[in-house]
Write an enzyme that holds these catalytic residues in place. Sequence first.
Site, PDB file in Angstrom:
ATOM      1  N   ASN A  71      16.640   5.872  -0.585  1.00 28.05           N
ATOM      2  CA  ASN A  71      15.938   4.845  -0.609  1.00 28.05           C
ATOM      3  C   ASN A  71      15.923   4.031  -1.805  1.00 28.05           C
ATOM      4  O   ASN A  71      15.284   4.562  -2.745  1.00 28.05           O
ATOM      5  CB  ASN A  71      14.465   4.739  -0.115  1.00 28.05           C
ATOM      6  CG  ASN A  71      13.317   4.019  -0.420  1.00 28.05           C
ATOM      7  OD1 ASN A  71      13.797   2.657  -0.354  1.00 28.05           O
ATOM      8  ND2 ASN A  71      12.172   4.339  -0.221  1.00 28.05           N
ATOM      9  N   LYS A  90      14.478   1.340  -2.890  1.00 27.17           N
ATOM     10  CA  LYS A  90      13.306   0.412  -3.405  1.00 27.17           C
ATOM     11  C   LYS A  90      13.875  -1.050  -3.919  1.00 27.17           C
ATOM     12  O   LYS A  90      14.925  -1.484  -3.451  1.00 27.17           O
ATOM     13  CB  LYS A  90      12.438   1.027  -4.266  1.00 27.17           C
ATOM     14  CG  LYS A  90      12.129   2.475  -3.811  1.00 27.17           C
ATOM     15  CD  LYS A  90      11.110   3.417  -4.356  1.00 27.17           C
ATOM     16  CE  LYS A  90      10.835   4.734  -3.654  1.00 27.17           C
ATOM     17  NZ  LYS A  90       9.988   5.392  -4.143  1.00 27.17           N
ATOM     18  N   HIS A 122       6.274   2.884   4.444  1.00 31.15           N
ATOM     19  CA  HIS A 122       6.474   3.326   2.974  1.00 31.15           C
ATOM     20  C   HIS A 122       5.187   3.365   2.466  1.00 31.15           C
ATOM     21  O   HIS A 122       4.560   2.260   2.451  1.00 31.15           O
ATOM     22  CB  HIS A 122       7.668   2.865   2.318  1.00 31.15           C
ATOM     23  CG  HIS A 122       7.940   3.753   1.150  1.00 31.15           C
ATOM     24  ND1 HIS A 122       7.038   3.678   0.267  1.00 31.15           N
ATOM     25  CD2 HIS A 122       8.808   4.763   0.993  1.00 31.15           C
ATOM     26  CE1 HIS A 122       7.701   4.692  -0.737  1.00 31.15           C
ATOM     27  NE2 HIS A 122       8.721   5.035  -0.355  1.00 31.15           N
ATOM     28  N   GLU A 157       4.526   2.934  -0.316  1.00 32.90           N
ATOM     29  CA  GLU A 157       4.260   1.639  -1.526  1.00 32.90           C
ATOM     30  C   GLU A 157       4.122   0.212  -0.550  1.00 32.90           C
ATOM     31  O   GLU A 157       3.445  -0.641  -1.170  1.00 32.90           O
ATOM     32  CB  GLU A 157       5.723   1.531  -2.257  1.00 32.90           C
ATOM     33  CG  GLU A 157       5.733   2.720  -3.311  1.00 32.90           C
ATOM     34  CD  GLU A 157       7.234   2.998  -3.595  1.00 32.90           C
ATOM     35  OE1 GLU A 157       8.166   2.474  -3.241  1.00 32.90           O
ATOM     36  OE2 GLU A 157       7.338   4.066  -4.437  1.00 32.90           O
ATOM     37  N   GLU A 207       6.082  11.993   3.387  1.00 38.17           N
ATOM     38  CA  GLU A 207       6.257  11.535   2.125  1.00 38.17           C
ATOM     39  C   GLU A 207       4.610  11.584   1.627  1.00 38.17           C
ATOM     40  O   GLU A 207       3.763  10.669   1.449  1.00 38.17           O
ATOM     41  CB  GLU A 207       6.448  10.247   1.873  1.00 38.17           C
ATOM     42  CG  GLU A 207       7.925  10.101   2.581  1.00 38.17           C
ATOM     43  CD  GLU A 207       8.739   9.252   1.393  1.00 38.17           C
ATOM     44  OE1 GLU A 207       9.686   9.470   1.281  1.00 38.17           O
ATOM     45  OE2 GLU A 207       8.336   8.153   1.150  1.00 38.17           O
ATOM     46  N   GLY A 235       7.902   9.599  -6.770  1.00 39.38           N
ATOM     47  CA  GLY A 235       8.161   9.050  -8.246  1.00 39.38           C
ATOM     48  C   GLY A 235       7.403   9.776  -9.278  1.00 39.38           C
ATOM     49  O   GLY A 235       7.373   9.313 -10.523  1.00 39.38           O
ATOM     50  N   SER A 262      10.436  13.181  -4.880  1.00 40.41           N
ATOM     51  CA  SER A 262      10.927  13.720  -6.014  1.00 40.41           C
ATOM     52  C   SER A 262      11.788  14.655  -5.539  1.00 40.41           C
ATOM     53  O   SER A 262      12.133  15.811  -6.302  1.00 40.41           O
ATOM     54  CB  SER A 262       9.814  14.431  -7.105  1.00 40.41           C
ATOM     55  OG  SER A 262       8.876  13.520  -7.329  1.00 40.41           O
TER      56      SER A 262
HETATM   57  P1  PGA Z   1      11.144   9.657  -5.262  1.00 38.22           P
HETATM   58  O1  PGA Z   1      10.765   8.553  -3.882  1.00 38.22           O
HETATM   59  O2  PGA Z   1      12.303  10.382  -4.689  1.00 38.22           O
HETATM   60  O3  PGA Z   1      11.616   8.548  -6.286  1.00 38.22           O
HETATM   61  O4  PGA Z   1       9.812  10.421  -5.398  1.00 38.22           O
HETATM   62  C1  PGA Z   1      10.741   9.028  -2.636  1.00 38.22           C
HETATM   63  C2  PGA Z   1      10.450   7.776  -1.754  1.00 38.22           C
HETATM   64  O5  PGA Z   1       9.488   7.017  -1.984  1.00 38.22           O
HETATM   65  O6  PGA Z   1      10.884   7.670  -0.715  1.00 38.22           O
END
Ligand code: PGA
Length: 250
Positions: free
Chosen positions: A11, A13, A96, A98, A168, A174, A212
């Site tokens: 992903n 983003k 997601h 976000e 998630e 993140g 992460s």
């Molecule tokens: P990350 O993001 O691996 O940077 O924690 C995962 C995601 O948002 O799908």
Amino acid sequence: MADRTPYIAANWKMNKTVAEAAEFVDALLPRIAATQSDVVICPPFTALTAVVERRYGTAVKVAAQNMHEEDSGAFTGEVSAPMLVELDVEAVVLGHSERRQYFGETDEALARKVPKALAAGLEPILCVGESEQARDDRETEAVLERQLQADLAAVESGDIARVVIAYEPIWAIGTGRTASPEQAQEACAFIRDVVRMRGAAADEVRILYGGSVKPANAAELLALPDVDGALVGGAALVAEDFAMIVDAAG
Ligand code: PGA
């Protein structure tokens, strides 16, 4: 992992121009040529075509990061399922955290988007997960169940196995704070139970862990019985790192 094909998704983003996307794919493909897993890249809309064109003839699939539930109309800034299908995109990330947090994505909208994606022939990657507060309050399972019931409400039970579900935990996205293997397994097993209760062929549903994931922890997470893959953010921006995560899936 039963006989579910591992599913490893990048992903990106809001990262990568067309030129950067092309560079990534060219670096990735030779490194994952032997994989038996489903490898999925989720670029921003602007880089979808560049990735689609480069991956023809390979095992890589391409997913958008969002989609509107209507086919067309006065929805400035949105993109629809037929527009993605026309580009040969195969999947779409929906819900997601976000998008839920910053862009007002609701369970009501997701209840329309998930069946819409399926009807259009796009594989939905539905994201669910609890906040840190919810986990501290021991409400993780209640949150996951509420999201799954709402977001899958209009999906026929026979179609649920076509949905990829990503667990998630928001506090792990993140942040560098990965869920422990116990936490990831417990939540993914719970998700499988919820979809089983919905009448789905639960043993066929691919359930991913995201938050992460990196080369150093991927193998341990991917070995968990109910974790069938990973949705990778930060570590999926570098082709070498993402290739190592693909390798960890075996
Ligand atoms: P990350 O993001 O691996 O940077 O924690 C995962 C995601 O948002 O799908």
